[in-house]
Scaffold this motif. Structure first.
Motif, PDB file in Angstrom:
ATOM      1  N   GLY A 142      17.570 -12.979  23.088  1.00  0.00           N
ATOM      2  CA  GLY A 142      18.017 -13.560  21.827  1.00  0.00           C
ATOM      3  C   GLY A 142      19.430 -14.113  21.951  1.00  0.00           C
ATOM      4  N   VAL A 143      19.631 -15.286  21.372  1.00  0.00           N
ATOM      5  CA  VAL A 143      20.952 -15.914  21.319  1.00  0.00           C
ATOM      6  C   VAL A 143      21.459 -15.757  19.889  1.00  0.00           C
ATOM      7  N   ASP A 193      26.354 -16.739  11.918  1.00  0.00           N
ATOM      8  CA  ASP A 193      25.730 -15.660  11.158  1.00  0.00           C
ATOM      9  C   ASP A 193      25.131 -14.669  12.145  1.00  0.00           C
ATOM     10  N   PRO A 194      25.905 -13.660  12.543  1.00  0.00           N
ATOM     11  CA  PRO A 194      25.444 -12.715  13.575  1.00  0.00           C
ATOM     12  C   PRO A 194      24.179 -11.938  13.215  1.00  0.00           C
ATOM     13  N   THR A 248      34.454 -19.123  19.907  1.00  0.00           N
ATOM     14  CA  THR A 248      35.485 -18.538  19.058  1.00  0.00           C
ATOM     15  C   THR A 248      34.932 -17.605  17.985  1.00  0.00           C
ATOM     16  N   ALA A 249      33.620 -17.561  17.781  1.00  0.00           N
ATOM     17  CA  ALA A 249      33.053 -16.824  16.656  1.00  0.00           C
ATOM     18  C   ALA A 249      33.389 -15.336  16.679  1.00  0.00           C
ATOM     19  N   ARG A 250      33.298 -14.692  17.811  1.00  0.00           N
ATOM     20  CA  ARG A 250      33.514 -13.250  17.908  1.00  0.00           C
ATOM     21  C   ARG A 250      34.978 -12.869  18.130  1.00  0.00           C
ATOM     22  N   ALA A 274      32.092 -22.901  18.099  1.00  0.00           N
ATOM     23  CA  ALA A 274      31.867 -21.553  17.567  1.00  0.00           C
ATOM     24  C   ALA A 274      31.189 -20.698  18.631  1.00  0.00           C
ATOM     25  N   GLY A 275      30.213 -21.287  19.329  1.00  0.00           N
ATOM     26  CA  GLY A 275      29.513 -20.570  20.381  1.00  0.00           C
ATOM     27  C   GLY A 275      28.758 -21.520  21.277  1.00  0.00           C
TER      28      GLY A 275
END
Length: 179
Positions: free
Chosen positions: A77-78, A83-84, A103-105, A123-124
């Motif tokens: 899963g990615v 939206d984690p 940068t999301a995490r 973002a990812g």
């Protein structure tokens, strides 16, 4: 250390300088920081110990897998960087690796070596291919360069899904995940 230093130099060359282990330290003075490469390098070394087995080795969300003949591929899963609680895609991997950067995490922790600023356009980005070391290097380089960084993967055997902070998605032509 000599092997890691040589791999860092190869990574800088392969990415046109977008991956560089020379980073600004306190006060702006350059310092050598190979951590962007070492995790993939170390996990691949651990994976070699599992040779001959089915395995999925996860290191902070970066994975390397192997499947014995006749067995179904792993489904990796990615995480959606915006939206984690959701998946941005699912990668069927029988062998190889997937690495994510952005940068999301961790916020603006990536460095744009050409502008001397934090890289914030991605973002990812998840990169998949035969080697976790190189998937991780390419994910970092693409995230540093931004959406145009996907061109760094041309002809490498690596594919990617990139999501911008506003939600726009980009993929390379042969990205294997259901998006």
């Amino acid at each position: 250390m000599a092997e890691v230093a040589e791999l860092c130099e190869q990574a800088r060359e392969r990415t046109g300088g977008w991956f560089d282990a020379m980073l600004p330290g306190p006060g702006g003075a350059p310092r050598w920081d190979p951590t962007g490469l070492v995790k993939g390098w170390a996990v691949e070394a651990a994976a070699r110990l599992l040779s001959g087995h089915d395995f999925c080795l996860n290191a902070g969300g970066d994975v390397v897998v192997a499947t014995l003949p006749g067995r179904p591929p792993w489904r990796v899963g990615v995480e959606d960087p915006l939206d984690p609680s959701r998946l941005a895609g699912v990668l069927p991997l029988a062998a190889g690796a997937a690495a994510t950067s952005g940068t999301a995490r961790r916020g603006a922790h990536l460095f744009d070596p050409y502008h001397g600023t934090a890289a914030t356009e991605v973002a990812g980005v998840t990169v998949t291919g035969p080697s976790l070391l190189w998937a991780d290097v390419y994910a970092t380089a693409v995230a540093a360069k931004g959406a145009t960084g996907l061109t760094l993967l041309s002809g490498t055997g690596y594919e990617a899904l990139l999501i911008e902070p506003g939600g726009r998605r980009h993929t390379t032509g042969r990205f294997p995940g259901a998006v």
